[in-house]
Structures are given as C-alpha cells and as structure tokens.
Scaffold this motif. Structure first.
Motif, PDB file in Angstrom:
ATOM      1  N   ARG A  33      21.164  16.353   9.318  1.00  0.00           N
ATOM      2  CA  ARG A  33      21.249  17.452   8.138  1.00  0.00           C
ATOM      3  C   ARG A  33      22.586  18.553   9.845  1.00  0.00           C
ATOM      4  NH1 ARG A  33      19.393  18.611   3.150  1.00  0.00           N
ATOM      5  NH2 ARG A  33      19.294  21.519   3.659  1.00  0.00           N
ATOM      6  N   LYS A  34      22.321  18.699  11.162  1.00  0.00           N
ATOM      7  CA  LYS A  34      22.717  19.164  10.982  1.00  0.00           C
ATOM      8  C   LYS A  34      24.332  19.148  11.360  1.00  0.00           C
ATOM      9  CE  LYS A  34      23.231  22.553  14.893  1.00  0.00           C
ATOM     10  NZ  LYS A  34      23.982  21.751  16.052  1.00  0.00           N
ATOM     11  N   LEU A  35      24.295  17.049  11.385  1.00  0.00           N
ATOM     12  CA  LEU A  35      26.428  16.776  11.271  1.00  0.00           C
ATOM     13  C   LEU A  35      26.572  16.719  10.532  1.00  0.00           C
ATOM     14  CD1 LEU A  35      27.207  13.466  12.530  1.00  0.00           C
ATOM     15  CD2 LEU A  35      27.307  14.248   9.845  1.00  0.00           C
ATOM     16  N   ALA A  36      25.663  17.123   8.944  1.00  0.00           N
ATOM     17  CA  ALA A  36      26.637  17.386   7.979  1.00  0.00           C
ATOM     18  C   ALA A  36      26.885  18.582   7.537  1.00  0.00           C
ATOM     19  CB  ALA A  36      25.316  16.812   6.725  1.00  0.00           C
ATOM     20  N   LEU A  37      25.991  19.757   7.958  1.00  0.00           N
ATOM     21  CA  LEU A  37      26.510  20.628   7.876  1.00  0.00           C
ATOM     22  C   LEU A  37      27.503  21.047   9.313  1.00  0.00           C
ATOM     23  CD1 LEU A  37      22.822  22.932   8.629  1.00  0.00           C
ATOM     24  CD2 LEU A  37      24.183  23.643   6.464  1.00  0.00           C
ATOM     25  N   ASN A  38      27.477  20.328  10.229  1.00  0.00           N
ATOM     26  CA  ASN A  38      29.145  21.014  11.015  1.00  0.00           C
ATOM     27  C   ASN A  38      29.835  19.902  10.589  1.00  0.00           C
ATOM     28  OD1 ASN A  38      27.277  20.819  14.013  1.00  0.00           O
ATOM     29  ND2 ASN A  38      26.857  22.046  12.793  1.00  0.00           N
ATOM     30  N   CYS A  39      29.709  18.853   9.640  1.00  0.00           N
ATOM     31  CA  CYS A  39      30.970  18.365   9.293  1.00  0.00           C
ATOM     32  C   CYS A  39      31.856  18.992   8.114  1.00  0.00           C
ATOM     33  CB  CYS A  39      30.684  17.094   7.979  1.00  0.00           C
ATOM     34  SG  CYS A  39      30.926  15.517   9.943  1.00  0.00           S
ATOM     35  N   ALA A  40      30.745  20.661   6.975  1.00  0.00           N
ATOM     36  CA  ALA A  40      30.731  20.995   6.170  1.00  0.00           C
ATOM     37  C   ALA A  40      31.485  22.359   6.870  1.00  0.00           C
ATOM     38  CB  ALA A  40      29.967  21.221   5.208  1.00  0.00           C
ATOM     39  N   ILE A  41      31.262  23.054   7.412  1.00  0.00           N
ATOM     40  CA  ILE A  41      31.957  24.048   8.394  1.00  0.00           C
ATOM     41  C   ILE A  41      32.527  24.428   9.150  1.00  0.00           C
ATOM     42  CG2 ILE A  41      31.400  26.461   9.161  1.00  0.00           C
ATOM     43  CD1 ILE A  41      28.169  25.657   7.483  1.00  0.00           C
ATOM     44  N   ASN A  42      32.693  23.320  10.186  1.00  0.00           N
ATOM     45  CA  ASN A  42      33.087  23.606  11.346  1.00  0.00           C
ATOM     46  C   ASN A  42      34.840  23.831  10.977  1.00  0.00           C
ATOM     47  OD1 ASN A  42      30.853  24.301  12.480  1.00  0.00           O
ATOM     48  ND2 ASN A  42      31.140  23.324  14.101  1.00  0.00           N
ATOM     49  N   PRO A  43      35.248  22.295  10.578  1.00  0.00           N
ATOM     50  CA  PRO A  43      36.596  21.595  10.365  1.00  0.00           C
ATOM     51  C   PRO A  43      37.206  22.900   9.108  1.00  0.00           C
ATOM     52  CG  PRO A  43      34.924  19.060   9.969  1.00  0.00           C
ATOM     53  CD  PRO A  43      33.909  20.720   9.952  1.00  0.00           C
ATOM     54  N   ARG A  79      24.169  28.989   2.402  1.00  0.00           N
ATOM     55  CA  ARG A  79      23.672  29.864   3.555  1.00  0.00           C
ATOM     56  C   ARG A  79      23.649  30.660   4.480  1.00  0.00           C
ATOM     57  NH1 ARG A  79      19.200  30.320   6.594  1.00  0.00           N
ATOM     58  NH2 ARG A  79      19.050  27.766   7.036  1.00  0.00           N
ATOM     59  N   VAL A  80      24.002  29.561   5.569  1.00  0.00           N
ATOM     60  CA  VAL A  80      24.194  29.278   7.112  1.00  0.00           C
ATOM     61  C   VAL A  80      25.800  29.849   6.975  1.00  0.00           C
ATOM     62  CG1 VAL A  80      25.312  27.959   8.744  1.00  0.00           C
ATOM     63  CG2 VAL A  80      23.132  27.333   7.265  1.00  0.00           C
ATOM     64  N   ILE A  81      26.276  29.926   5.992  1.00  0.00           N
ATOM     65  CA  ILE A  81      28.228  30.418   5.724  1.00  0.00           C
ATOM     66  C   ILE A  81      27.864  31.640   6.003  1.00  0.00           C
ATOM     67  CG2 ILE A  81      30.013  31.109   4.432  1.00  0.00           C
ATOM     68  CD1 ILE A  81      30.519  28.317   3.813  1.00  0.00           C
ATOM     69  N   TYR A 106      32.177  32.597  14.602  1.00  0.00           N
ATOM     70  CA  TYR A 106      33.638  31.409  14.593  1.00  0.00           C
ATOM     71  C   TYR A 106      32.639  30.533  15.275  1.00  0.00           C
ATOM     72  CZ  TYR A 106      37.513  34.891  14.290  1.00  0.00           C
ATOM     73  OH  TYR A 106      38.198  36.234  13.862  1.00  0.00           O
ATOM     74  N   SER A 107      32.462  29.617  13.788  1.00  0.00           N
ATOM     75  CA  SER A 107      32.190  28.416  14.570  1.00  0.00           C
ATOM     76  C   SER A 107      32.459  27.361  15.917  1.00  0.00           C
ATOM     77  CB  SER A 107      32.382  27.264  13.249  1.00  0.00           C
ATOM     78  OG  SER A 107      33.524  26.114  13.596  1.00  0.00           O
ATOM     79  N   SER A 108      30.982  26.851  16.452  1.00  0.00           N
ATOM     80  CA  SER A 108      31.493  26.386  18.035  1.00  0.00           C
ATOM     81  C   SER A 108      32.958  25.439  18.183  1.00  0.00           C
ATOM     82  CB  SER A 108      30.155  25.354  17.940  1.00  0.00           C
ATOM     83  OG  SER A 108      30.329  24.373  17.686  1.00  0.00           O
ATOM     84  N   MET A 109      33.539  24.770  16.498  1.00  0.00           N
ATOM     85  CA  MET A 109      34.923  24.124  17.100  1.00  0.00           C
ATOM     86  C   MET A 109      36.026  24.411  16.927  1.00  0.00           C
ATOM     87  SD  MET A 109      35.981  20.660  14.392  1.00  0.00           S
ATOM     88  CE  MET A 109      34.608  19.094  15.070  1.00  0.00           C
ATOM     89  N   ARG A 167      36.606  33.167  10.118  1.00  0.00           N
ATOM     90  CA  ARG A 167      35.099  32.495  10.661  1.00  0.00           C
ATOM     91  C   ARG A 167      34.827  32.358   9.705  1.00  0.00           C
ATOM     92  NH1 ARG A 167      34.554  37.908  14.134  1.00  0.00           N
ATOM     93  NH2 ARG A 167      36.379  39.022  14.072  1.00  0.00           N
ATOM     94  N   ASN A 168      33.631  31.909   9.979  1.00  0.00           N
ATOM     95  CA  ASN A 168      32.410  31.112   8.552  1.00  0.00           C
ATOM     96  C   ASN A 168      32.415  31.807   7.505  1.00  0.00           C
ATOM     97  OD1 ASN A 168      31.941  29.557  11.514  1.00  0.00           O
ATOM     98  ND2 ASN A 168      29.716  29.710  11.051  1.00  0.00           N
ATOM     99  N   GLY A 169      32.735  32.377   7.604  1.00  0.00           N
ATOM    100  CA  GLY A 169      32.361  33.965   6.158  1.00  0.00           C
ATOM    101  C   GLY A 169      33.637  33.562   5.326  1.00  0.00           C
ATOM    102  N   ALA A 222      24.929  33.633   6.368  1.00  0.00           N
ATOM    103  CA  ALA A 222      23.642  34.248   7.345  1.00  0.00           C
ATOM    104  C   ALA A 222      25.257  34.604   8.744  1.00  0.00           C
ATOM    105  CB  ALA A 222      22.640  33.254   7.580  1.00  0.00           C
ATOM    106  N   THR A 223      26.045  33.219   8.928  1.00  0.00           N
ATOM    107  CA  THR A 223      26.835  33.570   9.707  1.00  0.00           C
ATOM    108  C   THR A 223      28.085  33.692  10.055  1.00  0.00           C
ATOM    109  OG1 THR A 223      27.594  31.690   9.918  1.00  0.00           O
ATOM    110  CG2 THR A 223      25.909  31.349  11.561  1.00  0.00           C
ATOM    111  N   ALA A 224      28.701  34.537   8.561  1.00  0.00           N
ATOM    112  CA  ALA A 224      29.613  35.037   8.205  1.00  0.00           C
ATOM    113  C   ALA A 224      30.333  35.426   9.316  1.00  0.00           C
ATOM    114  CB  ALA A 224      29.758  35.571   7.292  1.00  0.00           C
TER     115      ALA A 224
HETATM  116  O1  KPL Z   1      26.291  25.173  13.937  1.00  0.00           O
HETATM  117  C1  KPL Z   1      27.143  25.672  13.688  1.00  0.00           C
HETATM  118  C2  KPL Z   1      28.674  25.560  14.454  1.00  0.00           C
HETATM  119  O2  KPL Z   1      29.327  26.457  15.008  1.00  0.00           O
HETATM  120  O3  KPL Z   1      28.270  25.055  15.778  1.00  0.00           O
HETATM  121  C3  KPL Z   1      26.960  26.460  12.494  1.00  0.00           C
HETATM  122  C4  KPL Z   1      27.408  27.501  12.891  1.00  0.00           C
HETATM  123  C5  KPL Z   1      25.936  25.784  11.807  1.00  0.00           C
HETATM  124  C6  KPL Z   1      28.065  26.183  11.602  1.00  0.00           C
HETATM  125  O4  KPL Z   1      28.681  24.853  11.398  1.00  0.00           O
END
Ligand code: KPL
Ligand code: NAD
Length: 303
Positions: A181-191, A239-241, A248-251, A199-201, A243-245
């Motif tokens: 689940r976390k991998l999927a969230l990270n794949c949808a957001i970080n790259p 929701r994560v996008i 900056y993502s870790s990547m 920023r995530n937002g 909440a963390t608008a």
């Molecule tokens: O875990 C994260 C990251 O930046 O690595 C979040 C905030 C969920 C974004 O994918």
C-alpha cells in the motif's frame, strides 16, 4: 537483550535514541574505525524533539567487531541493506531477529536470502525524521510503524519494549499488504513531484495523471494478490496529497540534494512485478522511463 542498530541515520537514530532514553541497552554499529572515531568525537547521538535536545552517549562498534548479535535493527536505505546485512552475517546468532526498516519492496527478500539463520521482520513506517548533521537527528513527523513477517507469525515479546520507548508500533499479520500500500502511494506521488518539480500539493493540478496511475497500480496490486491494499487507493492518494500539500516528497528531496533515490525498490519493483505477471501498464512504464531519464540527466543512479 541489546538492540544493535545498523544505520545511525534518520530513522535508525530516532529508534536508537528513544530506546536508550527508556533505559534499554542499545549499541550502534558503524561502518569502520574512521566513522567510529567521528562518532566518539561528536559526543554521542543527539535527538531533537519538540524543541528539546538530548544527547545519548551510546556504545558503538564497527561492523567487524567479534561480539555476537541477537537482535538487530537494520535501518539503511533499501539499496544499502544487502551489503550491510552481508557484512554482519557472521556475527548473527542462530535465530537472531533482524528488523528491516526499509521503504519499498524487494530489499527485504534479498536480505532474508543472505541471512538464512535469522528471523527477518519487515517494517513499514510513517514516522518522519531527518539528519541535521552526522549523529544528530530531528524527529520531524509523528507516525506509526507496522511490523510483521511473511508468512505471518506470532508477535515477539520485545514489542513491549517499543511501547516503553514511546515508539508507536503494532504487529500485523499482513505486513506485505502494508508495504505494498505504501509502495503504491509512493509510486503515485513521488515520481510526479520530481518530474513536475513541485510540492505534493502541486499534484492537485495533475489530477488526471494521478488518477490514471492509481488505476494501473490497482490492477498491479490485484495481480499480485494484494487486493486489500488496492481498496480506495485513489481516494487515499488524493487524501495524502491534500494532507501533505506543503511538503516535498522524500524522492523530490533526494533528487534536489543530489542523493541516490530508492527508485529500484519503489517504481522499479512495481514495473518488475508487472512484467512478471505479464501486465501491460503503459502509464507506469512510461513514468519509470521518464524518471530514469530525469535522474540520468542529473548524474544520479537510475536504480
Ligand atoms: O511517504 C511519502 C514520501 O514522501 O515518501 C509521502 C508523503 C506519502 C508521499 O508519497
Ligand atoms: P538515512 O540515510 O538517514 O540513514 C541510513 C544510514 O545507514 C546512514 O547513516 C548510512 O551511513 C548508514 N549505512 C548505510 N550502509 C551502512 C553500512 N554498511 N554500515 C553502517 N552504516 C551504514 O536513511 P533514513 O532516512 O533513515 O531511511 C532508512 C529507510 O527508512 C529508507 O528505506 C527510508 O525510505 C525509510 N524511511 C525513512 C523515513 C524518514 O523520515 N527518514 C520515513 C519512513 C521510511
């Protein structure tokens, strides 16, 4: 029993400091004599939390010390986990417990294969920490850590020590589901934050691209027998996008700082699993190609 901690960086340092603060025995494992000398010169491991700063003069050893290890927290980046585990293998007692605190998937199985004598416990954490400087860690965000084995097994008694140390953690029978689940969230957001340099937002203005990726990630999770991890994925990503608008993502942060990313264990793992299941996921594959080209253009490793 001593908590040996390999990877005195952000998360490893955060765990080590809290365990020590609770009076539990902790020993840091450092790469070599030079690193050990630097640690000793720094006076110990410092934790900054809620405006308070505390230094813990924890004992430390180099990896090639002879003392046996029964419990190890392996808190390196995913790409460093196997070399670190291999360097310690001869010190691990039969039945030693090794907690793998890596994000993504793939490194855990690689480590388990190189430590057949150990019980490997996988962890997935949403806590946040960063290094202000060597051996100085800042607790940046509250979260939770899920722990478990694959296949599932009973919780170890030392879970109480984590509670005593104020480390929010729970045992789960579905750690792979949590990691997926976390991998999927990270794949949808970080790259996308890297490619759109935002920023995530900022991804709120790329909602269609995010939704299309989520649809393919759901297909992948289902093919990998991770149906539970696929439930309402897009809604959680949105929701994560939100909440963390402002973050900056870790990547994004890794790329901005010129550091190697964990792409091989996030998007890379997703693409390898898609190929293994003969799934056509064009958005995900195109994303991986674009991200690798972006990394290459900046002289960063593509794996
Ligand atoms: O875990 C994260 C990251 O930046 O690595 C979040 C905030 C969920 C974004 O994918
Ligand atoms: P980090 O880079 O801050 O720390 C890793 C440490 O491991 C470094 O100090 C490095 O020198 C050390 N190390 C690597 N190889 C070693 C070796 N062979 N011998 C001795 N030391 C070695 O990394 P981090 O941010 O703590 O991340 C660790 C894992 O936790 C990653 O997979 C990351 O994605 C995940 N994670 C981090 C956070 C966070 O907020 N930092 C949150 C959730 C998940």
């Amino acid at each position: 029993m001593t908590w040996h901690v390999l990877g005195a960086g952000s998360l490893g340092g955060l765990w080590a400091a809290r365990l020590a603060r609770a009076g539990l025995p902790v020993c840091l494992l450092l790469r070599d004599q030079r690193r050990l000398a630097q640690y000793l010169a720094s006076g110990g491991l410092t934790l900054e939390q809620d405006g308070h700063t505390e230094t813990f003069a924890l004992p430390a050893q180099t990896l090639d010390d002879a003392a046996p290890i029964h419990r190890l927290l392996l808190a390196t980046k995913a790409y460093d986990a196997v070399p670190a585990a291999a360097a310690l293998s001869s010190r691990l007692s039969a039945g030693a417990e090794v907690i793998l605190l890596q994000n993504g998937l793939g490194s855990q199985d690689e480590v388990a294969a190189c430590l057949p004598q150990a019980r490997c416990i996988f962890a997935s954490s949403t806590e946040g920490a960063f290094r202000r400087e060597d051996f100085r860690v800042v607790f940046a965000g509250e979260g939770h850590t899920w722990l478990g084995t694959a296949p599932p097994s009973p919780a170890p008694a030392w879970l109480d020590e984590l509670a005593l140390a104020g480390i929010p953690a729970s045992w789960t029978g579905d750690i792979l589901g949590r990691l997926w689940r976390k991998l999927a969230l990270n794949c949808a957001i970080n790259p996308l934050t890297v490619l759109h340099s935002c920023r995530n937002g900022g991804l709120q203005t790329h909602a269609e691209e995010v939704a299309a990726l989520c649809a393919e990630l759901v297909e992948l999770l289902i093919a990998c027998d991770q149906g539970d991890a696929a439930v309402d994925l897009q809604a959680e990503v949105e929701r994560v996008i939100a909440a963390t608008a402002a973050n900056y993502s870790s990547m994004y942060q890794d790329v901005a700082a010129g550091r190697r990313t964990e792409i091989a264990y996030l998007l890379g793992h997703a693409c390898r699993e898609a190929a293994r299941h003969r799934l056509e996921l064009p958005r995900l594959q195109a994303l991986a190609l674009r991200l690798r080209a972006h990394l290459a253009a900046r002289g960063l490793p593509q794996d």
